[in-house]
Design a protein around this motif. Structure first.
Motif, mmCIF file in Angstrom:
data_model
loop_
_atom_site.group_PDB
_atom_site.id
_atom_site.type_symbol
_atom_site.label_atom_id
_atom_site.label_comp_id
_atom_site.label_asym_id
_atom_site.label_seq_id
_atom_site.Cartn_x
_atom_site.Cartn_y
_atom_site.Cartn_z
ATOM 1 N N SER B 295 0.801 -1.214 0.000
ATOM 2 C CA SER B 295 0.000 0.000 0.000
ATOM 3 C C SER B 295 0.830 1.258 0.000
ATOM 4 O O SER B 295 0.329 2.309 -0.333
ATOM 5 C CB SER B 295 -0.954 0.016 1.183
ATOM 6 N N HIS B 296 2.097 1.162 0.378
ATOM 7 C CA HIS B 296 2.864 2.368 0.096
ATOM 8 C C HIS B 296 3.148 2.500 -1.400
ATOM 9 O O HIS B 296 2.795 3.509 -1.992
ATOM 10 C CB HIS B 296 4.145 2.562 0.909
ATOM 11 N N PRO B 297 3.772 1.503 -2.040
ATOM 12 C CA PRO B 297 3.992 1.668 -3.487
ATOM 13 C C PRO B 297 2.713 2.062 -4.224
ATOM 14 O O PRO B 297 2.747 2.809 -5.190
ATOM 15 C CB PRO B 297 4.463 0.277 -3.928
ATOM 16 N N GLY B 344 7.756 1.163 5.730
ATOM 17 C CA GLY B 344 7.742 1.233 7.187
ATOM 18 C C GLY B 344 7.308 2.577 7.755
ATOM 19 O O GLY B 344 6.973 2.655 8.932
ATOM 20 N N HIS B 345 7.281 3.647 6.942
ATOM 21 C CA HIS B 345 6.945 4.935 7.549
ATOM 22 C C HIS B 345 5.489 5.025 7.993
ATOM 23 O O HIS B 345 5.115 5.971 8.667
ATOM 24 C CB HIS B 345 7.322 6.112 6.631
ATOM 25 N N HIS B 346 4.687 4.049 7.646
ATOM 26 C CA HIS B 346 3.304 4.056 8.129
ATOM 27 C C HIS B 346 3.178 3.444 9.516
ATOM 28 O O HIS B 346 2.122 3.542 10.137
ATOM 29 C CB HIS B 346 2.399 3.295 7.167
ATOM 30 N N ILE B 347 4.216 2.747 9.948
ATOM 31 C CA ILE B 347 4.111 2.032 11.215
ATOM 32 C C ILE B 347 5.279 2.343 12.138
ATOM 33 O O ILE B 347 5.754 1.494 12.862
ATOM 34 C CB ILE B 347 3.985 0.510 10.983
#
Ligand code: HEA
Ligand code: HEA
Ligand code: CUA
Ligand SMILES: [Cu+2]
Lengths: 234, 594, 388
Positions: B295-297, B344-347
């Motif tokens: 979901s980041h890409p 990882g920046h979402h978590i």
């Protein structure tokens, strides 16, 4: 090409030669400039698709690695429950089938219709054998012991609280792989039927044979990774 | 663009367009439903994604309406014994009408289902397929000079898969919807509504839609590689194609991972395999890693085609060669590559500090190629001949709002500030500024830009401009306030909030009404154009890429003859646009050498 | 390194406006300063780019018959310049960001440790001496603009902490993922089942601004929000963090640790952990009311038969309640969803005992206190407050 007649390749009956899909008078699809371009495109597309398949299984492998690190004991116990003989047998079966699949492509390229069919049949039989061994000697036995995934897990002698996770991952990984075996076998059957009915594949038209074989190699390849991870590493 | 047109230079005459079909309703429908023509499929996608945009938008309106008041509005307010009372949660007859309508058990649950519905519909069913599958499908082959995409039947299949996936989503909504949030975090998503199939359906919907996305991406990659017109090198492609190409790479590489994740999630729900379930020793944070690895890409799947459109719009409507063509093309690939390293920046708040530091650093990398594009776009305008029309207006809005969206991503990427801002309205504002202010604005610009080509009708310029201005005002009012809400401490996914946030929330809701009016104006303009629009010329804007070469709307096989490329898509200084009067598009006397 | 410099500047008007005030902790103030630095950087580029854009659009607007003025379509030097400048500033943000993050996380070893347990939908804080806070206050009073009716929001617990003290949070969840956010400290961390997480902070020193209107008490209230979506009442999973002088804090600790009767103890537990879903005034909520009531012909309350999903009727006695609390999914009341968390890891025997005593007390058929002896009380209270 059309004049080629030898023992292996009896002259093509009229009914077949006129069938729309026949490679002898096949036209490439309208939006391609020529036949080669079409062939290249399909093969390229297939490779991309295979990449997605590998990435799909990558998820399972990552989960495997993570839990192996978290619960090394459960993982060791789990793989101790698997009999490498069956896994090994299945590995051999798949390797053979991969080889026959590759030979089938070769046969299409040199227009050896008879061995094309024989190779395809062997490959399909191998797929069947694989599934048979998997279900009869592994899944059924294990399910009977209660080594089932998730809520159905009821194995009384589990030595580790997390062994259940191992079994879940085992079923997810091998189950998804088995699904791919079934799909692959389906594709192979389709190719076989078409080559029996129409002699649909030959030196100028073997895209479908080649792509199916590629798919089959990937199914094989994934097993080559699953086997040691699940059966051999303790 | 000098194609070797059989009709000679002056003898251009029209052939039947791709829109003309057999007479009779049934055969028409059949013709569309069984078509392998990328243009028809593009139009079918356009209609479907706009329908989903409408559905998601309506849910957003309900969400905003509820937030007018800290506790009590339509969804959570009820009259009990003549007094309006706060209804914390309800059973039986204590349900508010809206909650009843969505079949929720409690008022807050109704709200939770609404924002989940909004997020899931907008992301999975609207924005991911939006530009690539509609405008991309329609224009990618034409801009490459091809007759179709490489695998036309796969293309149709992808649309059907999209429809089946969306139907599962809609079915789940009709059955009452899900309250997991669009992120489906475990263990909440595996335990909520435990005895119900709804959640499985919604997850299944996202799973199926993934295949549609993979097929589109795969098709585009092969088409770009194999079907470029003779003479068209990689760096002769319009930048829209570069955007789509980079997008497709992400789609093909990232989507399988969400596939396996959702697959495991479904099994987690139906038979508790335990992989993501902490009570069985599983790891819920592993789920988050898996989810964001896709979901980041995917946020760049959303934005890259939009950036491609912006490059086209700015160049064509200012009649300028795009500045730094290669930098823009490569930065698209750069974004695609780096996007896989930053999930990882979402978590940050769920993982170890070391990993967090690593991901924070990598996240900053992704801002750099975007900044490069930004500078190049502005430089493109320099010394141009800038037309002020709806597509250009949207391009300018994009530059404005997307800058804000992207720049506000920087404090999110910064470790210590994100600890405060994470899961607050600041994040909500950030992603609306990039998705709505980025992708949707580019999409609207693109639709207006290519509308004449797609349907052969002009739209009313006043309608377009009015809609654009309303959307711009409404959008900023709605979401700028949310930055402040977030920094001041308003958490997201809150049906109720403490009183002091009310005034900002009210402003935001007013903004959303203006936004709605803006989109309705657009809708009316489009309908008006289809019914009574002026007939569009082949090249209304003086564009140079290949789609302006053919007639509007294009013929079934796109071109009368295979086009041979003789100039780049942005050579406005030296080439008279095809089908245009040189008087309207004069060339400068001494073009600069490049 | 650079952080002290950033934080030493007084927060400007803009910063106060954006954050609605000044952060209550030093690392918080630092991260605000960092935010402002990034903001000014962003404003600079935004204004620059938008300024140029608007200028170009006006200056070079299309004039019929006039071609665009030729200009080069790339410039390597310029492009290198605008790649390098952002890259280097990104590096600065990154470094400052993780430095200030470390400061937010690290606490001295002798910090006061609070055990925090998250459960749908409330926070349970255990103090180092085993005490739990029984105090609560409504988080909001809402006045309807039309009718003028004031509605009092639900009660939320108040957690006291002493001023000028290092505090470390040790957090775990018993059900789904939550997130413990104290906006005034500018930090949050997820609370995950099966794994400890946590962070620390130094509480601020109270100032004259913190003197209450009564002129005597001095305290500062801050919010605690749950920031990770966790279900129906996620938006009400809140609490108040109250900073008080050390002596007040110690007095509270003593007071809360005094032995209580099971009923009182049970009531406290209810307020902390059950009130999110169970009322005691006979009204339905996410869960059934615990007091005596008849709603739509279904009976509630101790001593009355419980009507379960599937049609069976089960008498509500002590053992029934034990099961209902420790194994909530074994029997589910009609009309409700099985969303109650499993409290078996959170409540020990004495706590369950106290809860049942409290519930019994709410019903006309419960003979309150009959099974409890005075002598049990101190024990009950002591161990109930123990580590969860
Ligand atoms: C279209 C979609 C899109 C795009 C393009 C982006 C772009 C970026 N996003 Fe965003 N993001 C989302 C969609 C998107 N995001 C969504 C949906 C979420 C939340 C999901 C959820 O939780 O539900 C999210 C959340 C999110 C987070 C997690 C927040 C949290 O939950 O705590 C972070 C953290 O790093 C982040 C960072 C960034 C960054 C650094 C960029 C960068 O790519 C931005 C780059 C752009 C610019 C920098 C601006 C333009 C440049 C200039 C004006 C030139 C000058 C600039 C410089 C010199 C630097 N985003
Ligand atoms: C593409 C993505 C997208 C878009 C466009 C939007 C658009 C909008 N969103 Fe979106 N939003 C999300 C993606 C998106 N959102 C996501 C992923 C979440 C997180 C969900 C979660 O937490 O799980 C979210 C969450 C979210 C919240 C936070 C909820 C919460 O945390 O409690 C809010 C609150 O204000 C909100 C509001 C809005 C509003 C007012 C719009 C408006 O801009 C909508 C305007 C649109 C319309 C009014 C429709 C008009 C359409 C027509 C009339 C059809 C015809 C159209 C044409 C012809 C063009 N959204
Ligand atoms: Cu707990 Cu949200
Ligand atoms: Cu991201």
């Amino acid at each position: 090409m059309t004049t080629m007649t030898d023992a292996n390749n009896p002259p093509v009956p009229e009914r077949i030669a006129k069938s729309p899909s026949h490679w002898r008078n096949r036209k490439h699809a309208d939006h391609f400039r020529n036949h080669d371009e079409e062939f290249d495109a399909s093969k390229f597309g297939m490779w991309l698709f295979l990449t997605t398949e590998v990435l799909l299984f990558a998820g399972i492998f990552v989960a495997y690695a993570v839990f192996r690190m978290m619960y090394p004991e459960a993982w060791a116990n789990g793989s101790n429950h698997l009999d490498w003989v069956y896994g090994g047998a299945n590995t051999v079966v798949l390797l053979i089938s991969s080889w026959t699949a590759a030979s089938a492509v070769r046969c299409a390229q040199i227009n050896n219709q008879k061995w094309l069919k024989i190779n395809l049949i062997i490959t399909i039989l191998c797929a069947g054998l694989f599934l048979f061994i998997k279900f009869k000697y592994e899944y059924m036995v294990k399910l009977g012991d209660g080594k089932a995934p998730g809520t159905f897990f009821s194995y009384p002698n589990a030595s580790d609280a997390h062994e259940q996770l191992w079994w879940s991952l085992y079923y997810m990984g091998t189950g998804l792989h088995a699904l791919h075996v079934v799909i692959g076998a389906g594709l192979l059957c389709w190719v076989l039927v078409r080559s029996i009915k129409y002699q649909a594949y030959g030196p100028t038209e073997y895209t479908m044979v080649e792509n199916t074989a590629l798919y089959w190699h990937i199914v094989d390849l994934i097993w080559i990774f699953l086997f040691p991870l699940l059966y051999l590493v303790h | 663009m000098s194609t070797h047109d059989a009709h000679g230079s002056g003898g251009y005459h029209e052939e039947g367009s791709y829109l003309s079909g057999p007479p009779g309703m049934i055969s028409k429908i059949w013709q569309w439903a069984s078509t392998v023509d990328h243009k028809k499929i593009g139009v079918m996608y356009l209609v479907s994604v706009l329908a989903m945009f409408f559905l998601g938008g309506m849910a957003a309106m309900a969400v905003r309406y509820e937030l007018l008041d800290p506790v009590r509005t339509v969804i959570t307010q009820m009259e009990v014994d003549g007094v309006m009372t706060e209804v914390i949660s309800t059973t039986g007859d204590r349900l508010t009408p809206i909650a009843k309508l969505i079949g929720a058990d409690s008022a807050n649950q109704a709200y939770n289902r609404l924002f989940t519905l909004h997020g899931a519909v907008m992301v999975f069913m609207f924005i991911v397929p939006s530009i690539p599958a509609s405008l991309g499908n329609f224009f990618l082959p034409i801009m490459l000079g091809a007759k179709d995409v490489a695998f036309p039947r796969l293309n149709l299949l992808s649309w059907y898969i999209y429809v089946v996936g969306s139907l599962f989503g809609v079915l789940s909504i009709i059955m009452g919807g899900v309250d997991t949030g669009w992120t489906f975090y475990t263990p909440y998503s595996t335990t909520t509504d435990a005895d119900h199939i709804r959640v499985v359906f919604m997850v299944l919907a996202a799973f199926i839609l993934g295949f549609s996305s993979i097929l589109t991406g795969l098709n585009f990659i092969v088409t770009v590689h194999k079907l470029r017109a003779p003479g068209m090198g990689w760096f002769d492609m319009p930048l829209f194609i570069w955007g789509l190409y980079a997008t497709s790479i992400i789609q093909v590489l990232a989507t399988p991972v969400i596939g396996i994740t959702l697959f495991l999630l479904i099994f987690e729900r139906v038979m508790h395999i335990g992989i993501f379930d902490p009570s069985m020793g599983g790891d819920p944070v592993l789920y988050q890693h898996f989810f964001w690895f896709y979901s980041h890409p995917v946020v760049y799947v959303m934005i890259l085609p939009g950036m491609g459109i912006i490059s086209e719009l700015l160049a064509v409507h200012s009649r300028k060669h795009i500045f730094g063509y290669r930098a823009i093309a490569f930065s698209s690939l750069g974004i695609a590559a780096v996007s896989f390293l930053v999930w990882g920046h979402h978590i940050f708040t769920a993982m170890g500090e070391l990993a967090a530091i690593l991901f924070s650093g990598l996240t900053f990398l992704v801002a750099i190629p975007t900044a490069i594009k930004m500078f190049n776009w502005i430089a493109t305008l320099y010394k141009g001949s800038i037309a002020i029309n709806t597509p250009m207006l949207y391009a300018l809005i994009f530059l404005f709002t997307f800058s804000i969206g992207g720049l506000t991503g920087l404090p999110l990427a910064t470790l210590s500030t994100d600890l405060h801002l994470h899961d607050s309205y600041y994040v909500v504002a950030h992603f609306h500024y990039v998705m709505m202010g980025g992708t949707v604005m580019a999409f609207m610009g693109g639709i207006h830009h290519w509308w004449p080509k797609m349907f052969g009708k002009m739209y009313n310029e006043w309608g377009g401009m009015l809609g654009g201005i309303l959307v711009f005002i409404g959008f900023n009012l709605t979401f700028f306030t949310q930055f402040m809400l977030g920094t001041q401490g308003m958490p997201r996914r809150y049906a109720n909030y403490v009183d002091e946030f009310q005034s900002l929330h009210v402003l935001s809701t007013y903004g959303s009404w203006i936004l709605l009016i803006g989109f309705l104006v657009h809708l009316a303009t489009f309908i008006h154009s289809l019914i009574a629009g002026e007939k569009a010329p082949a090249n209304p804007w003086g564009g140079l890429s290949l789609e302006w070469e053919t007639q509007s709307p294009p013929i079934e096989h796109n071109f009368h003859h295979e086009p041979v490329l003789t100039h780049g898509p942005y050579d406005f200084e030296t080439v008279v646009p095809p089908h245009c009067d040189p008087k309207d598009y004069p060339l400068p006397e001494n073009p600069s050498a490049h | 390194m650079m952080m002290p410099v950033l934080a030493s500047t007084e927060p400007g008007f803009l910063q106060k406006f954006i954050f609605g005030g000044y952060s209550a902790s030093r690392p918080g103030a630092q991260s605000d300063a960092l935010f402002m630095m990034i903001l000014w950087f962003s404003i600079f580029f935004f204004v620059l780019l938008m300024g140029l854009m608007i200028f170009f659009v006006i200056k070079y607007r299309r004039r019929p018959g006039v071609p665009a003025i030729p200009s080069p379509n790339h410039n390597t030097l310029l492009e290198i310049f605008w790649t390098v400048v952002p890259s280097s500033s990104m590096l600065v943000f990154f470094v400052l960001g993780f430095q200030s993050c470390t400061e937010k996380m690290v606490v001295p070893d002798n910090a006061m440790e609070l055990n925090i347990t998250a459960v749908k939908w409330s926070w349970d804080v255990t103090y180092p001496n085993g005490a739990k806070s029984p105090e609560s206050q409504p988080l909001s009073y809402h006045k309807d603009p039309v009718t003028g009716v004031v509605t009092k929001g639900r009660d939320f617990p108040i957690f006291y902490i002493p001023e000028n003290t290092d505090v470390r949070l040790k957090m775990i969840s018993v059900d789904v993922i939550h997130s413990f956010w104290i906006p005034d400290f500018r930090t949050k961390m997820d609370v995950i089942p099966n794994r400890y997480t946590g962070y620390g902070f130094r509480t601020p020193a109270l100032t004259v601004d913190d003197i209450m209107p009564d002129g005597e008490t001095i305290q500062r209230d801050m919010w605690i929000f749950c920031a990770e979506y966790c279900g129906d009442e996620h938006s009400r999973m809140a609490a108040t963090l109250r900073v008080v002088p050390m002596d007040v804090f110690e007095q509270k600790m003593m007071e809360w640790n005094k032995p209580k009767s099971p009923v009182v103890h049970g009531q406290q537990l209810w307020k902390q952990m059950c009130a999110a879903c169970h009322t005691v005034d006979g009204k339905a909520s996410t869960g059934p009311t615990l007091s005596r009531a008849t709603i739509d012909g279904v009976e509630f309350g101790y001593g009355y038969d419980a009507q379960l999903v599937g049609g069976t009727m089960v008498p509500r006695d002590d053992n029934y309640y034990r099961r209902a609390i420790l194994d909530p999914h074994s029997e589910v009341i009609v009309g409700y969803n099985p969303v109650m968390s499993d409290f078996s890891g959170l409540l020990d025997e004495d706590a369950v005992f106290a809860l049942i005593a409290f519930i019994k007390n709410l019903s006309d058929r419960g003979t309150a206190g009959d099974s409890s002896e005075e002598s049990d009380n101190s024990e009950a209270a002591e161990s109930a407050g123990g580590d969860s």
